[in-house]
Design a protein around this motif. Structure first.
Motif, PDB file in Angstrom:
ATOM      1  N   PRO A  93      -2.575   8.477  18.796  1.00 34.66           N
ATOM      2  CA  PRO A  93      -3.535   8.352  17.683  1.00 34.66           C
ATOM      3  C   PRO A  93      -3.330   6.749  17.171  1.00 34.66           C
ATOM      4  O   PRO A  93      -2.174   6.179  17.087  1.00 34.66           O
ATOM      5  N   ILE A  94      -4.473   6.426  16.430  1.00 34.40           N
ATOM      6  CA  ILE A  94      -4.083   4.995  15.570  1.00 34.40           C
ATOM      7  C   ILE A  94      -3.798   5.444  14.005  1.00 34.40           C
ATOM      8  O   ILE A  94      -4.799   6.065  13.587  1.00 34.40           O
ATOM      9  N   GLY A  95      -2.843   4.800  13.777  1.00 32.08           N
ATOM     10  CA  GLY A  95      -2.478   5.060  12.327  1.00 32.08           C
ATOM     11  C   GLY A  95      -2.831   4.064  11.431  1.00 32.08           C
ATOM     12  O   GLY A  95      -2.338   2.822  11.587  1.00 32.08           O
ATOM     13  N   ILE A  96      -3.779   4.182  10.603  1.00 32.95           N
ATOM     14  CA  ILE A  96      -4.355   3.001   9.402  1.00 32.95           C
ATOM     15  C   ILE A  96      -3.679   3.242   8.451  1.00 32.95           C
ATOM     16  O   ILE A  96      -3.642   4.290   7.673  1.00 32.95           O
ATOM     17  N   HIS A  97      -2.846   2.223   8.119  1.00 27.68           N
ATOM     18  CA  HIS A  97      -1.829   2.465   6.948  1.00 27.68           C
ATOM     19  C   HIS A  97      -2.329   1.606   5.997  1.00 27.68           C
ATOM     20  O   HIS A  97      -2.952   0.442   5.840  1.00 27.68           O
ATOM     21  N   ALA A  98      -2.135   1.961   4.637  1.00 22.37           N
ATOM     22  CA  ALA A  98      -2.437   1.420   3.352  1.00 22.37           C
ATOM     23  C   ALA A  98      -1.770   0.044   3.360  1.00 22.37           C
ATOM     24  O   ALA A  98      -0.682  -0.236   3.417  1.00 22.37           O
ATOM     25  N   GLY A  99      -2.521  -1.079   3.232  1.00 23.92           N
ATOM     26  CA  GLY A  99      -2.167  -2.539   3.153  1.00 23.92           C
ATOM     27  C   GLY A  99      -3.098  -3.383   3.800  1.00 23.92           C
ATOM     28  O   GLY A  99      -4.071  -2.954   4.502  1.00 23.92           O
ATOM     29  N   SER A 100      -2.758  -4.743   3.288  1.00 20.77           N
ATOM     30  CA  SER A 100      -3.683  -5.566   3.879  1.00 20.77           C
ATOM     31  C   SER A 100      -2.771  -6.667   4.315  1.00 20.77           C
ATOM     32  O   SER A 100      -1.526  -6.947   3.905  1.00 20.77           O
ATOM     33  N   MET A 101      -3.184  -7.292   5.216  1.00 21.53           N
ATOM     34  CA  MET A 101      -2.432  -8.765   5.844  1.00 21.53           C
ATOM     35  C   MET A 101      -3.024  -9.744   4.804  1.00 21.53           C
ATOM     36  O   MET A 101      -2.341 -10.910   5.028  1.00 21.53           O
ATOM     37  N   PHE A 102      -3.692  -9.532   3.830  1.00 25.01           N
ATOM     38  CA  PHE A 102      -4.120 -10.639   3.033  1.00 25.01           C
ATOM     39  C   PHE A 102      -4.702 -11.853   3.822  1.00 25.01           C
ATOM     40  O   PHE A 102      -4.482 -13.057   3.322  1.00 25.01           O
ATOM     41  N   ARG A 103      -5.350 -11.759   4.873  1.00 27.21           N
ATOM     42  CA  ARG A 103      -6.198 -12.894   5.410  1.00 27.21           C
ATOM     43  C   ARG A 103      -7.077 -13.205   4.539  1.00 27.21           C
ATOM     44  O   ARG A 103      -7.704 -14.141   4.445  1.00 27.21           O
ATOM     45  N   HIS A 104      -7.546 -12.315   3.850  1.00 29.70           N
ATOM     46  CA  HIS A 104      -8.776 -12.241   3.006  1.00 29.70           C
ATOM     47  C   HIS A 104      -8.356 -11.705   1.560  1.00 29.70           C
ATOM     48  O   HIS A 104      -7.591 -10.824   1.718  1.00 29.70           O
ATOM     49  N   PRO A 105      -9.018 -11.829   0.503  1.00 30.69           N
ATOM     50  CA  PRO A 105      -8.909 -11.235  -0.955  1.00 30.69           C
ATOM     51  C   PRO A 105      -9.087  -9.607  -0.639  1.00 30.69           C
ATOM     52  O   PRO A 105      -9.754  -9.451   0.422  1.00 30.69           O
ATOM     53  N   PRO A 106      -8.586  -8.926  -1.459  1.00 32.54           N
ATOM     54  CA  PRO A 106      -8.747  -7.562  -1.274  1.00 32.54           C
ATOM     55  C   PRO A 106     -10.033  -6.789  -1.286  1.00 32.54           C
ATOM     56  O   PRO A 106     -10.192  -5.876  -1.145  1.00 32.54           O
ATOM     57  N   SER A 107     -11.025  -7.788  -1.981  1.00 28.15           N
ATOM     58  CA  SER A 107     -12.312  -7.455  -2.117  1.00 28.15           C
ATOM     59  C   SER A 107     -13.205  -8.651  -2.023  1.00 28.15           C
ATOM     60  O   SER A 107     -12.725  -9.830  -2.378  1.00 28.15           O
ATOM     61  N   LEU A 118     -14.715  -9.643  -4.299  1.00 23.39           N
ATOM     62  CA  LEU A 118     -14.699 -10.380  -5.753  1.00 23.39           C
ATOM     63  C   LEU A 118     -13.786 -11.496  -5.571  1.00 23.39           C
ATOM     64  O   LEU A 118     -13.628 -12.124  -6.517  1.00 23.39           O
ATOM     65  N   GLY A 119     -12.832 -11.239  -4.686  1.00 21.60           N
ATOM     66  CA  GLY A 119     -11.745 -12.538  -4.777  1.00 21.60           C
ATOM     67  C   GLY A 119     -10.218 -11.738  -5.049  1.00 21.60           C
ATOM     68  O   GLY A 119     -10.243 -10.573  -4.994  1.00 21.60           O
ATOM     69  N   TRP A 120      -9.501 -12.718  -5.595  1.00 23.05           N
ATOM     70  CA  TRP A 120      -8.005 -12.063  -5.813  1.00 23.05           C
ATOM     71  C   TRP A 120      -8.006 -11.726  -7.239  1.00 23.05           C
ATOM     72  O   TRP A 120      -7.816 -12.585  -8.035  1.00 23.05           O
ATOM     73  N   PRO A 121      -7.323 -10.303  -7.415  1.00 26.98           N
ATOM     74  CA  PRO A 121      -7.263  -9.986  -8.506  1.00 26.98           C
ATOM     75  C   PRO A 121      -5.796 -10.422  -9.135  1.00 26.98           C
ATOM     76  O   PRO A 121      -5.029 -10.730  -8.305  1.00 26.98           O
ATOM     77  N   SER A 122      -5.583 -10.146 -10.268  1.00 34.34           N
ATOM     78  CA  SER A 122      -4.029 -10.538 -10.840  1.00 34.34           C
ATOM     79  C   SER A 122      -3.092  -9.793 -10.389  1.00 34.34           C
ATOM     80  O   SER A 122      -1.984  -9.888 -10.416  1.00 34.34           O
ATOM     81  N   TYR A 123      -3.330  -8.256 -10.510  1.00 30.22           N
ATOM     82  CA  TYR A 123      -2.210  -7.379 -10.547  1.00 30.22           C
ATOM     83  C   TYR A 123      -2.000  -6.498  -9.444  1.00 30.22           C
ATOM     84  O   TYR A 123      -3.040  -6.159  -8.630  1.00 30.22           O
ATOM     85  N   TYR A 124      -0.749  -6.038  -8.953  1.00 33.95           N
ATOM     86  CA  TYR A 124      -0.529  -5.156  -7.980  1.00 33.95           C
ATOM     87  C   TYR A 124      -1.404  -3.867  -8.317  1.00 33.95           C
ATOM     88  O   TYR A 124      -1.830  -3.387  -7.244  1.00 33.95           O
ATOM     89  N   LEU A 125      -1.437  -3.390  -9.384  1.00 34.37           N
ATOM     90  CA  LEU A 125      -2.269  -2.128  -9.708  1.00 34.37           C
ATOM     91  C   LEU A 125      -3.477  -2.401  -9.139  1.00 34.37           C
ATOM     92  O   LEU A 125      -4.176  -1.436  -8.436  1.00 34.37           O
ATOM     93  N   GLU A 126      -4.103  -3.361  -9.245  1.00 33.11           N
ATOM     94  CA  GLU A 126      -5.683  -3.355  -8.878  1.00 33.11           C
ATOM     95  C   GLU A 126      -5.577  -3.661  -7.223  1.00 33.11           C
ATOM     96  O   GLU A 126      -6.425  -2.975  -6.724  1.00 33.11           O
ATOM     97  N   ASP A 127      -4.765  -4.436  -6.607  1.00 35.04           N
ATOM     98  CA  ASP A 127      -4.736  -4.212  -5.025  1.00 35.04           C
ATOM     99  C   ASP A 127      -4.490  -2.912  -4.767  1.00 35.04           C
ATOM    100  O   ASP A 127      -5.193  -2.581  -3.744  1.00 35.04           O
ATOM    101  N   TYR A 128      -3.775  -2.196  -5.418  1.00 30.20           N
ATOM    102  CA  TYR A 128      -3.388  -0.937  -4.700  1.00 30.20           C
ATOM    103  C   TYR A 128      -4.383   0.144  -4.950  1.00 30.20           C
ATOM    104  O   TYR A 128      -4.788   0.824  -3.847  1.00 30.20           O
TER     105      TYR A 128
END
Lengths: 351, 137, 371
Positions: free
Chosen positions: A183-197, A199-209
């Motif tokens: 199986p392919i396990g897709i895990h929470a996380g980003s390589m951050f090749r791009h902003p998380p959404s 909208l661009g780059w949020p300030s806080y880890y809470l937002e990323d998560y």
């Protein structure tokens, strides 16, 4: 009184990362020389997506102490929960390195370390294969190297990489996974090749998560609309640490979109929610519980597929207290299914 | 049911539709390659004037990247949310197995909040007699 | 032989579906020259030469083509007299405003390209032009229509000036802010604009679409419109996360935010997720004095279109209840392809009080309109 987790198969566990120096014995001569020449052995590969000491990622009673990685796993996880099996997912930033071959060498080192330091030393442990998402050829090579070792039960990919996961660029990975029964396990996380959404780059880890749930939605959209499950009908995908309660609203939206937009991607031959129920599984922590336990039953009915749920603690991330790993309101009658049957059905290498 | 002449066969060219009203019902009469079919002019989704939508072909792909165009001119696309319907049968492409109320006789399915199933357009029986197109309503 | 098409006439419509406030109506231009009468000459020339420049590769078309002609219009909304759907007030009245005896229509003018224009002076000039155009061609001829103050998000000074200029003009009901700017909207660099909106009594409306220049998903650019369309719901969620977690509502408690055309099925689970993980990460955002879901309940509204379609229609009721009946605003999105008909959007019978609130009272209260 927390529900029993005895004999459960824990589908998402995070051993602490080895230091890069600890990886060196597990890396071949050429790459060891390369790494030492550049001082990379002093680098930490902790990811921005999972700072190890952030409160969310480290329950206070699970903090790294003087114990070894293995002792820690035994004393804090395997014994107290009475686990039958724990699948180790290494959240290691080797996958981020732009140099495809250096990245592959580091991933291989991590996998070798896991085999020697964890799998060889406790029969309850299994692992996902760490591969290079941005280098499908290297990824396939590593999958084929480790496939004969049945203690490696899955291939790990981050939810957010350089390109949406369904893109044809990634298909050699899926072809190999289907062929090798992984199986392919897709895990929470980003390589951050791009902003998380968008909208661009949020300030806080809470937002990323929190935003990661939308990232998983986009990954699933890509897998479905690109036709990965049509091309590879025996492929299984597991969403790991994705959250669960967003699924119903997501299903309604993509099915509605599909009914009008179907002709753009005509190989999507049924409602996307049904394709996902057939091919995709999800670990239960974090569940993102509703405020009332009774609402969980409604959510489960709306998800409409109890086969999807896979038991996990997401150790050592902090989603519950003690051994209370089941969301409040998850019917007792489902526990055995979630703890054992569903993981066994998903990970054929466990049997 | 009563029978109503709605057009001469020459009035509705192949590949076109004529909207008529019969007994207070709007009906779209289609000429699909010299065969005639009729649907109630109401999309089961949100009531759009279904029969004013584009007459299209069936776009299919057995595999990603393998494109096929079939059933030329036999599909109808709702002008609103673009649902695709088979003109001959009223079945929606997206839920071909939902076979509630395929005919003009309405069937109430227990548990459905709509009187008609959500995924089928209502078919009206059509026949051609001599040079006339006749619907049964 | 009867060849006429029956009108879908006003008389036939159930009264409970008339007199609503439509919180998303799209006026369109008859030609791209329509703004020239409101633009200084310098910008007229600029528009005809270099032209609008947003953060994407195609200069004059979208990168994710829609599924129906006219960039995704309702197939029967093309005015008989010519022009794009939404460009003819008379036809809009026939198909929407008069047909349903609409009380008010909130305009969402997705025209002119002002919001995301990279030349921020041109963007500001175009924003003013769009605002004047709304008044001249829509709100003055039909006062049921309420304009949205258009601004260029990256030109703070001009944006605040435009907001202050329109303050007190009751033909404007809200400020239109592009959801996809250079940075997430909650970031401090945008606070002066948000403060100006609240200080001048304007809710802000965030209508989906546009491009920030960042990929529309965190994992890169989708291939298909089939992915892009649902990415708007993802964008709405990340907007909520940004506004809440950056502390906007703690800093500007009277800011009212309307999320338009992003759906709402995601809202309860997003709130649960926010609350859960905020508990662990509170030390990162100590300025938040309440749980995130509390800010959502106090400051955020959602429009109904494109309405969610749960497999079990009755799940719509619990969904609305979990969000809060007073947070939901009915909208058609006329004349786009995925617009909702007020009579058939909900597949479940709403309790009468819910219907009144969603179709009318919530919007009247939010926008301070006379009933």
């Amino acid at each position: 009184m927390p529900a029993s987790t005895i004999q459960a198969i824990d589908c998402d566990v995070h051993p602490p990362l080895p230091s890069t120096r600890d990886l060196l014995p597990h890396i071949d001569d050429y790459w060891r020389e390369h790494i030492l020449r550049r001082g990379i052995e002093a680098d930490s590969f902790e990811t921005t997506a999972h700072p190890a000491k952030a409160p969310l990622n480290c329950r206070p009673d699970w903090r790294d102490g003087e114990t070894s990685q293995l002792d820690g796993l035994r004393e804090r996880l395997l014994e107290p929960f009475g686990l039958r099996v724990a699948i180790c997912n290494m959240l290691h930033g080797a996958t981020m390195v732009f140099n495809e071959d250096l990245s592959a060498a580091l991933c291989k080192g991590v996998n070798n370390w896991v085999a020697a330091e964890l799998l060889d030393r406790d029969p309850r442990l299994r692992a996902s294969i760490l591969v290079t998402p941005h280098s499908p050829a290297n990824a396939v090579q590593e999958m084929e190297r480790l496939a004969p070792d049945r203690r490696f039960v899955q291939v790990l990919l981050p939810a957010l990489g350089e390109m949406p996961l369904g893109r044809r660029y990634h298909w050699p990975i899926y072809e190999a996974a289907e062929r090798l029964g992984l199986p392919i396990g897709i895990h929470a996380g980003s390589m951050f090749r791009h902003p998380p959404s968008a909208l661009g780059w949020p300030s806080y880890y809470l937002e990323d998560y929190v935003s990661l749930a939308t990232g998983f939605a986009s990954a699933l959209n890509s897998l479905v609309t690109e036709g990965v499950f049509v091309k590879y009908p025996r492929l299984k995908v597991v969403l790991i640490e994705s959250g669960v309660t967003w699924l119903p609203g997501y299903f309604w939206r993509i099915d509605k979109t599909w009914r009008g937009v179907r002709s753009e991607t005509p190989w999507v031959n049924g409602p996307p929610s049904e394709i996902i129920r057939a091919h995709v599984r999800v670990t239960i922590q974090p569940f993102d519980d509703p405020p009332k336990a009774a609402q969980v039953q409604t959510i489960l009915e709306q998800i409409g597929c109890d086969d999807m749920l896979l038991f996990s603690t997401d150790y050592p991330h902090w989603h519950f207290e003690g051994t209370d790993a089941f969301p409040d309101g998850l019917p007792l009658g489902l526990h055995e299914k979630v703890m054992v049957e569903n993981p066994l059905a998903t990970y054929s290498r466990l049997s | 049911m009563t029978r109503h002449v709605v057009a001469t066969v020459d009035e509705i060219a192949p590949g076109t539709c004529k909207i008529v009203s019969v007994k207070g019902r709007e009906i779209g009469v289609f000429n699909v390659n010299h065969e005639f079919f009729a649907l109630i002019n109401r999309c089961p989704h949100q009531g759009a004037p279904l029969c004013t939508g584009a007459i299209v072909s069936r776009i299919e792909a057995p595999m990603p990247g393998e494109y096929r165009l079939t059933r030329q001119g036999e599909m109808l696309r709702c002008p609103w949310h673009c649902w695709e319907f088979d003109i001959r049968t009223g079945q929606s492409w997206c839920e071909p197995n939902s076979v509630h109320a395929r005919t003009y006789q309405v069937e109430i399915t227990p548990g459905e909040t709509l009187a008609k199933g959500p995924f089928a357009a209502e078919v009206v029986p059509v026949s051609v007699e001599r040079d006339y197109v006749v619907v049964s309503v | 032989m009867n060849a006429t098409m029956l009108d879908r006439s006003r008389a036939a419509i159930d009264r409970s579906f008339t007199g609503f406030v439509d919180c998303d109506v799209h006026p369109f231009t008859k030609s791209s020259d329509d703004f020239d009468e409101f633009l200084p000459q310098r910008w007229v020339e600029h528009r005809h030469t270099i032209g609008g420049r947003t953060r994407q590769g195609l200069g004059k078309a979208g990168l994710y083509p829609r599924m129906s002609p006219g960039v995704g219009q309702r197939g029967d909304a093309w005015p008989p007299g010519g022009g794009m759907p939404g460009s003819d007030l008379g036809f809009m009245q026939l198909q929407l405003l008069d047909l349903f005896e609409v009380a008010y229509g909130m305009l969402a003018p997705l025209v002119g390209g002002a919001a995301g224009e990279r030349n921020v002076d041109y963007g500001a000039a175009m924003a003013t032009a769009v605002n004047e155009w709304q008044l001249a061609y829509w709100c003055d001829p039909d006062p049921r229509l309420k304009a949205a103050v258009t601004i260029n998000l990256e030109n703070e000074k001009a944006a605040i000036a435009e907001i202050e200029k329109r303050a007190g003009d009751r033909r404007f009901s809200q400020v239109a802010i592009p959801p996809r700017g250079l940075e997430p909207l909650g970031r401090r660099r945008y606070w002066p604009i948000l403060e100006a909106c609240a200080a001048n009594g304007f809710p802000i409306t965030l209508h989906l679409g546009g491009s920030s220049g960042h990929p529309s998903t965190g994992g890169g650019w989708p291939s298909f419109y089939h992915e892009e369309h649902p990415s708007y719901a993802q964008t709405m969620q990340t907007l909520v996360v940004s506004l809440v977690c950056e502390g906007v509502f703690e800093h500007i408690p009277n800011l009212k935010v309307v999320l338009v055309e992003g759906g709402f099925g995601w809202m309860p689970s997003l709130c649960w997720r926010l609350d859960k993980h905020w508990k662990r990460l509170r030390t990162e955002v100590p300025f938040l004095k309440q749980a995130p879901s509390e800010y959502v309940r106090q400051n955020i509204w959602v429009t109904t279109q494109p309405i969610e379609e749960p497999r079990r229609p009755q799940d719509m009721l619990s969904l609305l209840e979990w969000i809060g009946i007073d947070r939901v605003l009915f909208s058609t999105d006329y004349p786009h392809w995925d617009q909702d008909d007020p009579r058939y959007a909900f597949k479940v019978q709403l309790p009468a009080e819910w219907q009144r609130k969603i179709y009318r009272d919530n919007a009247l209260a939010l926008y301070g309109l006379d009933g």
